[in-house]
Design a protein around this motif. Structure first.
Motif, PDB file in Angstrom:
ATOM      1  N   LYS A   1       0.840  -1.201   0.000  1.00 57.91           N
ATOM      2  CA  LYS A   1       0.000   0.000   0.000  1.00 57.91           C
ATOM      3  C   LYS A   1       0.875   1.250   0.000  1.00 57.91           C
ATOM      4  O   LYS A   1       0.638   2.185  -0.776  1.00 57.91           O
ATOM      5  CB  LYS A   1      -0.926  -0.012   1.220  1.00 57.91           C
ATOM      6  CG  LYS A   1      -1.856   1.190   1.302  1.00 57.91           C
ATOM      7  CD  LYS A   1      -2.806   1.083   2.472  1.00 57.91           C
ATOM      8  CE  LYS A   1      -2.097   1.490   3.740  1.00 57.91           C
ATOM      9  NZ  LYS A   1      -2.983   1.572   4.903  1.00 57.91           N
ATOM     10  N   ASP A   2       1.895   1.263   0.832  1.00 56.58           N
ATOM     11  CA  ASP A   2       2.800   2.413   0.910  1.00 56.58           C
ATOM     12  C   ASP A   2       3.483   2.660  -0.434  1.00 56.58           C
ATOM     13  O   ASP A   2       3.645   3.809  -0.859  1.00 56.58           O
ATOM     14  CB  ASP A   2       3.851   2.203   2.001  1.00 56.58           C
ATOM     15  CG  ASP A   2       3.256   2.197   3.398  1.00 56.58           C
ATOM     16  OD1 ASP A   2       2.097   2.640   3.569  1.00 56.58           O
ATOM     17  OD2 ASP A   2       3.953   1.728   4.329  1.00 56.58           O
ATOM     18  N   SER A   3       3.879   1.605  -1.106  1.00 52.71           N
ATOM     19  CA  SER A   3       4.545   1.732  -2.398  1.00 52.71           C
ATOM     20  C   SER A   3       3.629   2.360  -3.448  1.00 52.71           C
ATOM     21  O   SER A   3       4.041   3.238  -4.206  1.00 52.71           O
ATOM     22  CB  SER A   3       5.019   0.355  -2.867  1.00 52.71           C
ATOM     23  OG  SER A   3       5.582   0.430  -4.144  1.00 52.71           O
ATOM     24  N   VAL A   4       2.377   1.924  -3.468  1.00 44.04           N
ATOM     25  CA  VAL A   4       1.419   2.490  -4.419  1.00 44.04           C
ATOM     26  C   VAL A   4       1.151   3.954  -4.088  1.00 44.04           C
ATOM     27  O   VAL A   4       1.117   4.809  -4.980  1.00 44.04           O
ATOM     28  CB  VAL A   4       0.101   1.688  -4.431  1.00 44.04           C
ATOM     29  CG1 VAL A   4      -0.992   2.400  -5.212  1.00 44.04           C
ATOM     30  CG2 VAL A   4       0.345   0.294  -5.011  1.00 44.04           C
ATOM     31  N   ASN A   5       0.974   4.263  -2.809  1.00 45.74           N
ATOM     32  CA  ASN A   5       0.730   5.660  -2.411  1.00 45.74           C
ATOM     33  C   ASN A   5       1.915   6.556  -2.768  1.00 45.74           C
ATOM     34  O   ASN A   5       1.728   7.688  -3.222  1.00 45.74           O
ATOM     35  CB  ASN A   5       0.404   5.749  -0.916  1.00 45.74           C
ATOM     36  CG  ASN A   5      -0.979   5.227  -0.611  1.00 45.74           C
ATOM     37  OD1 ASN A   5      -1.863   5.236  -1.463  1.00 45.74           O
ATOM     38  ND2 ASN A   5      -1.172   4.741   0.610  1.00 45.74           N
ATOM     39  N   GLU A   6       3.141   6.037  -2.596  1.00 45.47           N
ATOM     40  CA  GLU A   6       4.316   6.819  -2.946  1.00 45.47           C
ATOM     41  C   GLU A   6       4.374   7.044  -4.463  1.00 45.47           C
ATOM     42  O   GLU A   6       4.662   8.158  -4.927  1.00 45.47           O
ATOM     43  CB  GLU A   6       5.580   6.112  -2.486  1.00 45.47           C
ATOM     44  CG  GLU A   6       6.844   6.898  -2.801  1.00 45.47           C
ATOM     45  CD  GLU A   6       8.111   6.221  -2.320  1.00 45.47           C
ATOM     46  OE1 GLU A   6       9.184   6.606  -2.824  1.00 45.47           O
ATOM     47  OE2 GLU A   6       8.037   5.319  -1.469  1.00 45.47           O
ATOM     48  N   SER A   7       4.073   6.017  -5.234  1.00 44.69           N
ATOM     49  CA  SER A   7       4.053   6.190  -6.688  1.00 44.69           C
ATOM     50  C   SER A   7       3.000   7.195  -7.111  1.00 44.69           C
ATOM     51  O   SER A   7       3.229   8.006  -8.023  1.00 44.69           O
ATOM     52  CB  SER A   7       3.758   4.838  -7.360  1.00 44.69           C
ATOM     53  OG  SER A   7       4.814   3.936  -7.150  1.00 44.69           O
ATOM     54  N   SER A   8       1.872   7.183  -6.440  1.00 48.23           N
ATOM     55  CA  SER A   8       0.796   8.131  -6.750  1.00 48.23           C
ATOM     56  C   SER A   8       1.251   9.554  -6.467  1.00 48.23           C
ATOM     57  O   SER A   8       1.033  10.473  -7.277  1.00 48.23           O
ATOM     58  CB  SER A   8      -0.444   7.793  -5.931  1.00 48.23           C
ATOM     59  OG  SER A   8      -1.460   8.732  -6.143  1.00 48.23           O
ATOM     60  N   ARG A   9       1.899   9.747  -5.322  1.00 51.64           N
ATOM     61  CA  ARG A   9       2.399  11.094  -4.971  1.00 51.64           C
ATOM     62  C   ARG A   9       3.452  11.564  -5.993  1.00 51.64           C
ATOM     63  O   ARG A   9       3.421  12.707  -6.428  1.00 51.64           O
ATOM     64  CB  ARG A   9       2.997  11.087  -3.563  1.00 51.64           C
ATOM     65  CG  ARG A   9       1.964  11.094  -2.449  1.00 51.64           C
ATOM     66  CD  ARG A   9       2.603  11.314  -1.072  1.00 51.64           C
ATOM     67  NE  ARG A   9       3.564  10.286  -0.726  1.00 51.64           N
ATOM     68  CZ  ARG A   9       3.254   9.118  -0.141  1.00 51.64           C
ATOM     69  NH1 ARG A   9       2.003   8.845   0.154  1.00 51.64           N
ATOM     70  NH2 ARG A   9       4.202   8.242   0.159  1.00 51.64           N
ATOM     71  N   ASN A  10       4.345  10.663  -6.368  1.00 51.42           N
ATOM     72  CA  ASN A  10       5.384  11.014  -7.342  1.00 51.42           C
ATOM     73  C   ASN A  10       4.796  11.348  -8.710  1.00 51.42           C
ATOM     74  O   ASN A  10       5.294  12.231  -9.412  1.00 51.42           O
ATOM     75  CB  ASN A  10       6.410   9.887  -7.479  1.00 51.42           C
ATOM     76  CG  ASN A  10       7.261   9.735  -6.244  1.00 51.42           C
ATOM     77  OD1 ASN A  10       7.405  10.668  -5.456  1.00 51.42           O
ATOM     78  ND2 ASN A  10       7.819   8.550  -6.066  1.00 51.42           N
ATOM     79  N   LEU A  11       3.749  10.682  -9.071  1.00 53.46           N
ATOM     80  CA  LEU A  11       3.083  10.926 -10.345  1.00 53.46           C
ATOM     81  C   LEU A  11       2.485  12.328 -10.391  1.00 53.46           C
ATOM     82  O   LEU A  11       2.513  12.995 -11.426  1.00 53.46           O
ATOM     83  CB  LEU A  11       2.002   9.874 -10.598  1.00 53.46           C
ATOM     84  CG  LEU A  11       1.191  10.012 -11.868  1.00 53.46           C
ATOM     85  CD1 LEU A  11       2.069   9.789 -13.081  1.00 53.46           C
ATOM     86  CD2 LEU A  11       0.021   9.050 -11.850  1.00 53.46           C
ATOM     87  N   LYS A  12       2.000  12.790  -9.267  1.00 52.56           N
ATOM     88  CA  LYS A  12       1.317  14.078  -9.200  1.00 52.56           C
ATOM     89  C   LYS A  12       2.277  15.254  -9.092  1.00 52.56           C
ATOM     90  O   LYS A  12       1.845  16.402  -9.194  1.00 52.56           O
ATOM     91  CB  LYS A  12       0.332  14.086  -8.026  1.00 52.56           C
ATOM     92  CG  LYS A  12      -0.823  13.112  -8.251  1.00 52.56           C
ATOM     93  CD  LYS A  12      -1.747  13.090  -7.067  1.00 52.56           C
ATOM     94  CE  LYS A  12      -2.843  12.057  -7.314  1.00 52.56           C
ATOM     95  NZ  LYS A  12      -3.772  11.983  -6.220  1.00 52.56           N
ATOM     96  N   LYS A  13       3.556  14.973  -8.892  1.00 53.35           N
ATOM     97  CA  LYS A  13       4.537  16.060  -8.744  1.00 53.35           C
ATOM     98  C   LYS A  13       4.835  16.717 -10.060  1.00 53.35           C
ATOM     99  O   LYS A  13       4.865  16.214 -11.091  1.00 53.35           O
ATOM    100  CB  LYS A  13       5.834  15.556  -8.104  1.00 53.35           C
ATOM    101  CG  LYS A  13       5.669  15.231  -6.654  1.00 53.35           C
ATOM    102  CD  LYS A  13       7.013  14.768  -6.096  1.00 53.35           C
ATOM    103  CE  LYS A  13       6.852  14.419  -4.637  1.00 53.35           C
ATOM    104  NZ  LYS A  13       8.064  13.921  -4.047  1.00 53.35           N
TER     105      LYS A  13
END
Length: 160
Positions: A148-160
């Motif tokens: 879950k943490d990995s997906v959330n981190e990828s999501s945050r990075n995508l939005k940057k």
């Protein structure tokens, strides 16, 4: 608790190594061997009938082509069997292996993971063991959180 990982031939090892690796992460001991349903039937019978007597809790069986290994093991063992269909050199895009493992008759269940799904087989074996081993269960919960943490981190990075 120990998981036995068997394969029809050494060419299946790269796929089943993923199960070995994830089980090691969960601290679960494994034993690995080559047991061919077609080329070593006597070894298959001995392994299947006696695995539970050697302290095995779950069996992961991977095979390609006709992929009879998981079903034959399940027909003789009282233990849960997880089948891993392997896309091999003589395979029909892996479908022959998938269907050979998936289409078991009533009374002989084999839990079947995706084609080349060694990692998921290892996770499923750990979850089975975790259902009655609190330490393993805690490691599975932490693993799922890390996903879950990995997906959330990828999501945050995508939005940057």
């Amino acid at each position: 608790m120990k998981v036995a990982i068997v394969m029809g031939s050494i060419s299946d090892l790269p796929i089943l190594q993923e199960a070995i690796n994830i089980l090691a992460e969960f601290g679960i001991e494994t034993e690995t061997d080559i047991v061919s349903a077609h080329r070593t039937p006597e070894k298959l019978v001995d392994f299947s009938k006696n695995a539970h007597l050697r302290g095995i809790s779950v069996i992961i069986a991977g095979a390609g082509g006709a992929a009879h290994l998981p079903g034959m093991v399940a027909s003789m063992s009282p233990l849960p069997v997880i089948g891993v269909p392997v896309k091999s050199s003589n395979s029909i895009d892996g479908w022959d292996s998938v269907l050979s493992i998936l289409q078991m008759p009533g009374g002989v269940p084999v839990a079947t993971v995706a084609l080349n799904g060694g990692k998921n087989a290892g996770i499923l074996a750990a979850q089975i063991i975790g259902s009655h081993d609190k330490k393993v269960l805690e490691k599975i919960i932490a693993y799922k959180e890390s996903l879950k943490d990995s997906v959330n981190e990828s999501s945050r990075n995508l939005k940057k």
